[in-house]
Motif scaffolding. Structure first.
Motif, short mmCIF file in Angstrom:
data_model
loop_
_atom_site.label_atom_id
_atom_site.label_comp_id
_atom_site.label_asym_id
_atom_site.label_seq_id
_atom_site.Cartn_x
_atom_site.Cartn_y
_atom_site.Cartn_z
N TYR A 48 22.73 35.27 -11.27
CA TYR A 48 21.38 35.73 -11.59
C TYR A 48 21.30 36.18 -13.05
O TYR A 48 20.27 35.99 -13.70
CB TYR A 48 20.97 36.87 -10.65
N GLY A 49 22.38 36.78 -13.56
CA GLY A 49 22.39 37.17 -14.96
C GLY A 49 22.23 35.97 -15.88
O GLY A 49 21.46 36.01 -16.85
N PHE A 50 22.93 34.88 -15.58
CA PHE A 50 22.80 33.67 -16.39
C PHE A 50 21.39 33.08 -16.27
O PHE A 50 20.86 32.52 -17.24
CB PHE A 50 23.84 32.64 -15.97
N CYS A 51 20.78 33.19 -15.09
CA CYS A 51 19.41 32.70 -14.92
C CYS A 51 18.45 33.49 -15.81
O CYS A 51 17.57 32.91 -16.47
CB CYS A 51 18.99 32.82 -13.47
N TYR A 52 18.60 34.81 -15.85
CA TYR A 52 17.77 35.63 -16.73
C TYR A 52 17.96 35.22 -18.19
O TYR A 52 16.99 35.05 -18.94
CB TYR A 52 18.13 37.11 -16.57
N ALA A 53 19.21 35.09 -18.60
CA ALA A 53 19.49 34.73 -19.99
C ALA A 53 18.93 33.36 -20.33
O ALA A 53 18.37 33.15 -21.41
CB ALA A 53 21.00 34.76 -20.23
N ALA A 54 19.07 32.40 -19.40
CA ALA A 54 18.57 31.05 -19.64
C ALA A 54 17.05 31.05 -19.77
O ALA A 54 16.49 30.36 -20.63
CB ALA A 54 19.00 30.13 -18.50
N ILE A 236 22.32 36.98 -24.59
CA ILE A 236 23.63 36.91 -23.93
C ILE A 236 23.89 38.19 -23.13
O ILE A 236 24.44 38.15 -22.03
CB ILE A 236 24.74 36.68 -24.98
N GLY A 237 23.49 39.31 -23.68
CA GLY A 237 23.70 40.57 -22.98
C GLY A 237 22.96 40.67 -21.66
O GLY A 237 23.33 41.46 -20.79
N LEU A 238 21.91 39.84 -21.49
CA LEU A 238 21.17 39.86 -20.23
C LEU A 238 22.03 39.40 -19.06
O LEU A 238 21.74 39.73 -17.90
CB LEU A 238 19.93 38.96 -20.33
N VAL A 239 23.06 38.63 -19.35
CA VAL A 239 23.94 38.12 -18.29
C VAL A 239 24.53 39.27 -17.49
O VAL A 239 24.68 39.18 -16.26
CB VAL A 239 25.07 37.25 -18.89
N VAL A 240 24.85 40.37 -18.15
CA VAL A 240 25.40 41.54 -17.48
C VAL A 240 24.34 42.61 -17.24
O VAL A 240 24.30 43.23 -16.18
CB VAL A 240 26.57 42.13 -18.30
N ALA A 241 23.45 42.79 -18.22
CA ALA A 241 22.47 43.88 -18.13
C ALA A 241 21.52 43.71 -16.95
O ALA A 241 21.25 44.68 -16.21
CB ALA A 241 21.67 43.97 -19.43
N MET A 242 21.02 42.51 -16.73
CA MET A 242 20.02 42.33 -15.67
C MET A 242 20.61 42.49 -14.27
O MET A 242 19.98 43.11 -13.40
CB MET A 242 19.33 40.97 -15.83
#
Length: 263
Positions: A48-54, A236-242
């Motif tokens: 889900y973090g990668f989806c947010y970042a994408a 990129i930080g959204l991968v972990v932050a979200m």
């Protein structure tokens, strides 16, 4: 027609959620628990973090030379965050129950209470559309500098150029963010966990904000701060932050809403 909740209570006879008083420092505990969830279930959480970042990167690249749209869509992306985090809520819920935190079941969790989630989506979607229009209006009325490229626009913001525009944009955005935050604090977890109806869930969220203003303000600042850090790292930080924000939001719901009698 909705199915009974796991407690055996029909959705039509569910009592209004009881909101608890909690400490202003509670968000720190939610974030710690969220980190535990991420460590215990890294694959589905980071998916889900990668989806947010994408999604963030896609918005930026598509509207690279029209950042008045990028600004509105990116901030609107935050308005829709609670809806997009359903899978993360489900991961935390399943971990609480000792169930496997596989990705598959989280992708269809919306089926559990689709009618009320649809109502919530319409409400938040309308707010998002109004915000997108308001964002464009603020740009048209108050942004007086020549429109540079995206990096130039960010430099202007960081240098506090065009201060009038920044103040108006911030105030208008804060208004919409507050509205969405007020109706979203515990709404989706309630609908997923108890099959609660959308109106009651949103009213309970407003009640949670009204009863714990200091805690909710601290939580809102934490969400915004982590999101900004994610955006400033080129998403990129959204991968972990979200994922952390999503998991923590589930634990916020657990703290804020008292369990049903007998559970």
């Amino acid at each position: 027609m909705q199915e009974p909740t796991e407690s055996g209570t029909s959705p039509d006879t569910l009592p209004f959620p009881t909101i608890r008083d909690i400490k202003a420092t509670s968000p720190f505990r939610w974030l710690a628990r969220a980190w535990d969830d991420l460590r215990a279930c890294p694959v589905p959480s980071l998916f889900y973090g990668f989806c947010y970042a994408a999604m963030g990167l896609l918005i930026t690249f598509v509207f690279e030379h029209a950042y008045q749209y990028t600004a509105g869509l990116t901030s609107g992306f935050l308005l829709l965050g609670p809806l997009l985090a359903m899978g993360l809520y489900e991961i935390s819920r399943r971990r609480e129950l000792g169930e496997a935190c596989a990705l598959g079941p989280t992708l269809t969790v919306w089926r559990r209470n689709i009618s009320n989630l649809a109502i919530y989506t319409v409400v938040v979607g309308v707010i998002f559309l109004v915000w997108a229009r308001a964002s464009l209006v603020v740009f048209a009325l108050f942004y007086t500098n020549e429109l540079p490229n995206l990096s130039g626009f960010l430099e202007q913001i960081l240098a506090l150029e065009n201060l009038e525009f920044l103040m108006v944009y911030f105030c208008v955005g804060l208004l919409f963010a507050t509205i969405v935050f007020a109706v979203s604090v515990v709404a989706i977890p309630l609908m997923l966990d108890r099959n609660q109806d959308a109106i009651t869930a949103m009213l309970a969220s407003v009640g949670a904000l009204a009863k714990n203003p200091a805690t909710m303000m601290a939580w809102a600042f934490a969400i915004v701060g982590m999101s900004i850090l994610g955006f400033l790292t080129f998403h990129i930080g959204l991968v972990v932050a979200m994922p952390i924000i999503g998991h923590a939001s589930w634990h916020a719901y657990r703290d804020l809403v008292a369990p049903l009698p007998g559970k």
